[in-house]
Design an enzyme around this catalytic site. Sequence first.
Site, PDB file in Angstrom:
ATOM      1  N   CYS A 112       0.863  -1.168   0.000  1.00 35.22           N
ATOM      2  CA  CYS A 112       0.000   0.000   0.000  1.00 35.22           C
ATOM      3  C   CYS A 112       0.908   1.229   0.000  1.00 35.22           C
ATOM      4  O   CYS A 112       1.689   1.426   0.935  1.00 35.22           O
ATOM      5  CB  CYS A 112      -0.862  -0.083   1.261  1.00 35.22           C
ATOM      6  N   CYS A 126     -10.093  10.214   8.871  1.00 37.53           N
ATOM      7  CA  CYS A 126      -8.798   9.766   8.349  1.00 37.53           C
ATOM      8  C   CYS A 126      -7.624  10.471   9.013  1.00 37.53           C
ATOM      9  O   CYS A 126      -7.632  11.696   9.179  1.00 37.53           O
ATOM     10  CB  CYS A 126      -8.765  10.011   6.841  1.00 37.53           C
ATOM     11  N   GLY A 166      -2.407  10.299   1.338  1.00 38.03           N
ATOM     12  CA  GLY A 166      -2.561  11.199   0.201  1.00 38.03           C
ATOM     13  C   GLY A 166      -3.632  10.770  -0.776  1.00 38.03           C
ATOM     14  O   GLY A 166      -4.171   9.670  -0.700  1.00 38.03           O
ATOM     15  N   GLU A 167      -3.957  11.676  -1.678  1.00 39.87           N
ATOM     16  CA  GLU A 167      -4.969  11.419  -2.702  1.00 39.87           C
ATOM     17  C   GLU A 167      -4.228  11.265  -4.037  1.00 39.87           C
ATOM     18  O   GLU A 167      -3.753  12.248  -4.612  1.00 39.87           O
ATOM     19  CB  GLU A 167      -5.968  12.588  -2.727  1.00 39.87           C
ATOM     20  N   LEU A 222     -16.269   5.378  -1.135  1.00 37.01           N
ATOM     21  CA  LEU A 222     -17.629   5.922  -1.117  1.00 37.01           C
ATOM     22  C   LEU A 222     -18.005   6.373   0.302  1.00 37.01           C
ATOM     23  O   LEU A 222     -18.289   7.532   0.529  1.00 37.01           O
ATOM     24  CB  LEU A 222     -18.601   4.869  -1.658  1.00 37.01           C
ATOM     25  N   HIS A 223     -18.034   5.432   1.226  1.00 38.90           N
ATOM     26  CA  HIS A 223     -18.237   5.718   2.655  1.00 38.90           C
ATOM     27  C   HIS A 223     -19.570   6.374   3.001  1.00 38.90           C
ATOM     28  O   HIS A 223     -19.803   6.751   4.155  1.00 38.90           O
ATOM     29  CB  HIS A 223     -17.114   6.581   3.245  1.00 38.90           C
ATOM     30  N   ASN A 297     -11.117   2.002  11.609  1.00 40.86           N
ATOM     31  CA  ASN A 297      -9.927   1.839  12.435  1.00 40.86           C
ATOM     32  C   ASN A 297      -9.783   3.035  13.355  1.00 40.86           C
ATOM     33  O   ASN A 297      -9.790   4.170  12.874  1.00 40.86           O
ATOM     34  CB  ASN A 297      -8.701   1.859  11.512  1.00 40.86           C
ATOM     35  N   CYS A 340      -3.338   3.673   7.068  1.00 43.85           N
ATOM     36  CA  CYS A 340      -2.136   4.338   6.594  1.00 43.85           C
ATOM     37  C   CYS A 340      -2.201   5.806   6.987  1.00 43.85           C
ATOM     38  O   CYS A 340      -3.242   6.429   6.890  1.00 43.85           O
ATOM     39  CB  CYS A 340      -2.040   4.211   5.077  1.00 43.85           C
TER      40      CYS A 340
HETATM   41  N1  SAH Z   1      -7.087   9.291  -0.736  1.00 36.64           N
HETATM   42  C1  SAH Z   1      -7.451   8.040  -1.292  1.00 36.64           C
HETATM   43  C2  SAH Z   1      -6.467   6.943  -1.015  1.00 36.64           C
HETATM   44  C3  SAH Z   1      -5.917   6.887   0.378  1.00 36.64           C
HETATM   45  S1  SAH Z   1      -7.061   6.515   1.665  1.00 36.64           S
HETATM   46  C4  SAH Z   1      -8.836   7.635  -0.840  1.00 36.64           C
HETATM   47  O1  SAH Z   1      -9.375   8.279   0.055  1.00 36.64           O
HETATM   48  O2  SAH Z   1      -9.377   6.714  -1.422  1.00 36.64           O
HETATM   49  C5  SAH Z   1      -7.154   4.751   1.516  1.00 36.64           C
HETATM   50  C6  SAH Z   1      -8.371   4.141   2.203  1.00 36.64           C
HETATM   51  O3  SAH Z   1      -8.230   4.163   3.623  1.00 36.64           O
HETATM   52  C7  SAH Z   1      -9.643   4.893   1.893  1.00 36.64           C
HETATM   53  O4  SAH Z   1     -10.692   4.058   1.533  1.00 36.64           O
HETATM   54  C8  SAH Z   1      -9.879   5.591   3.190  1.00 36.64           C
HETATM   55  O5  SAH Z   1     -11.157   6.005   3.267  1.00 36.64           O
HETATM   56  C9  SAH Z   1      -9.443   4.550   4.183  1.00 36.64           C
HETATM   57  N2  SAH Z   1      -9.326   5.042   5.562  1.00 36.64           N
HETATM   58  C10 SAH Z   1      -8.883   6.228   5.972  1.00 36.64           C
HETATM   59  N3  SAH Z   1      -8.963   6.336   7.324  1.00 36.64           N
HETATM   60  C11 SAH Z   1      -9.479   5.167   7.784  1.00 36.64           C
HETATM   61  C12 SAH Z   1      -9.816   4.664   9.074  1.00 36.64           C
HETATM   62  N4  SAH Z   1      -9.632   5.397  10.160  1.00 36.64           N
HETATM   63  N5  SAH Z   1     -10.336   3.423   9.167  1.00 36.64           N
HETATM   64  C13 SAH Z   1     -10.511   2.683   8.064  1.00 36.64           C
HETATM   65  N6  SAH Z   1     -10.237   3.104   6.820  1.00 36.64           N
HETATM   66  C14 SAH Z   1      -9.720   4.336   6.669  1.00 36.64           C
HETATM   67 FE1  SF4 Z   2      -9.684  11.437   2.595  1.00 38.65          FE
HETATM   68 FE2  SF4 Z   2      -8.097   9.652   1.347  1.00 38.65          FE
HETATM   69 FE3  SF4 Z   2      -7.176  12.097   2.017  1.00 38.65          FE
HETATM   70 FE4  SF4 Z   2      -7.665  10.338   3.928  1.00 38.65          FE
HETATM   71  S1  SF4 Z   2      -6.122  10.139   2.342  1.00 38.65           S
HETATM   72  S2  SF4 Z   2      -8.237  12.533   3.934  1.00 38.65           S
HETATM   73  S3  SF4 Z   2      -9.427   9.254   3.096  1.00 38.65           S
HETATM   74  S4  SF4 Z   2      -8.810  11.661   0.572  1.00 38.65           S
END
Ligand code: SAH
Ligand code: SF4
Length: 354
Positions: A112, A126, A166-167, A222-223, A297, A340
Site C-alpha cells: 500500500c 482519516c 494522500g490522494e 464511497l463511505h 480503524n 495508513c
Molecule cells: N485518498 C485516497 C487513497 C488513500 S485513503 C482515498 O481516500 O481513497 C485509503 C483508504 O483508507 C480509503 O478508503 C480511506 O477512506 C481509508 N481510511 C482512511 N482512514 C481510515 C480509518 N480510520 N479506518 C478505516 N479506513 C480508513
Molecule cells: Fe480522505 Fe483519502 Fe485524504 Fe484520507 S487520504 S483525507 S481518506 S482523501
Amino acid sequence: MIASPKSDIKSLQLDELRSIVQPSYRARQITDWLYKKRVNSFAEMTDLPQVLRAKLADDFSFDRTEVVRVLGSADTTRKFLFRLSDGNLIESVLIPASPALYGSPSDRRTICLSTQVGCAYGCKFCASGLDGWKRNLRPNEIVNQIIAVERESGERIDNIVFMGMGEPLANYDNVMRAIQTINAPWGIGIGARHITISTSGLVPQIRKLAEQPLQIRLAVSLHGATDDVRSGIMPINRKYNLSTLLEACRYFTSRKKQRITFEYILIAKVNDSDEQAHKLTNHAHALDAKVNLIPYNNVEGLDWARPSPDRQKRFLAVLRAGGVRATLRREKGDDIAAACGQLRLQTERTVVSA
Ligand code: SAH
Ligand code: SF4
C-alpha cells in the site's frame, strides 16, 4: 537566479534516458542497475564509463528513502515508516497473501503506497488529513517505497494499491509516471491489472484515468450512499456529489471494460444503517461494482467507532441479499492498510513532543 532542483534519476523513463545518454543502449544498462540490481549510487554502475557516471551524478540526483521504523513481523501486515531526503515522513504497508484483495488472487503480496505527504481532502475519519497537506511525492519517491520494502522484507511484491497517505489523483502526473516505471519490463515489471488506484472521488481525474491506455484498476472511497451522509464525512462530496461521481465511475467502466471497487468504511451510527446498505446495493448494482467493507480503524484524537460485529455482518448481509459481491475486511491485518497515515502521525507527534 535560483537553479532548478535536479530531477531524480528514478523519475525518468527509459525513452527519456535514451535521449540523454550516448550510445542509447546505455539507457538500458542504467535501468538495469536501478531496477534489477538496485544499486544506491551512480558509482556502483560499473559497466558505465567513468565520465558518464560523473556526468549523471552532475545532472541528476539519486535520492535514498531511509527506513525509520518497521512495525509488525513476517507473516503479518508490516508498516514501514520512511524519511524522505527533505526530512518528511511517509509510510507504506506490506500486506502478505490475503484473500481476494481488489480482484487479485489470494496469493499476492500487496504493498500500500503513499502518494503525498499529508492530504488536503480532510475526510473526517482519516489520520492522513489531520495535519493537512504538505507536498506531492515525486515519481522516484513513490517507486522507492517498493524497492525499500522489498529490500527490507526480502519479499517480492506483486500487487500495488495506492491507498496510503494522500490522494493519488491529486498528484496525477507523478503517480502516472511512477506507474509507468512500476509497470514497465525495464522497471519493476508489475502488470497494470495488479495496480489499483484508490480515490476519494476526484471526478475530472477519474475521467482522465479512463482515457489513458493502461488497464489500472480503480477503487472509489464511497463511505456514504447518500449525499447528506457522504458530505458529512467527506468534504469533497460538496464539490463532486454522488450522482456526478457515479456518472464518472460509469464512464470509467465503459471505457475500461473492468469492474470498479467501492470502499466503504463502516462507522457506527454514521453510515451503517440498513437504509445506507440498501442504497449502496443500488449503486453497486448499477455499476456492477464490488464492495469492500472496512470496519473503521481507531484514530487517536477522533471520536468515531466501528459498529458491533453483528451490525457489520448485517450490513454485509443486506448487500449480499441484493446480489452484490461484497467482502468485509477482518481484523487480521489487512485493515491496517486502511489506517495508513497513522504511524507517521504518531511518530511526528512523538518527535515533536520529544
Ligand atoms: N485518498 C485516497 C487513497 C488513500 S485513503 C482515498 O481516500 O481513497 C485509503 C483508504 O483508507 C480509503 O478508503 C480511506 O477512506 C481509508 N481510511 C482512511 N482512514 C481510515 C480509518 N480510520 N479506518 C478505516 N479506513 C480508513
Ligand atoms: Fe480522505 Fe483519502 Fe485524504 Fe484520507 S487520504 S483525507 S481518506 S482523501
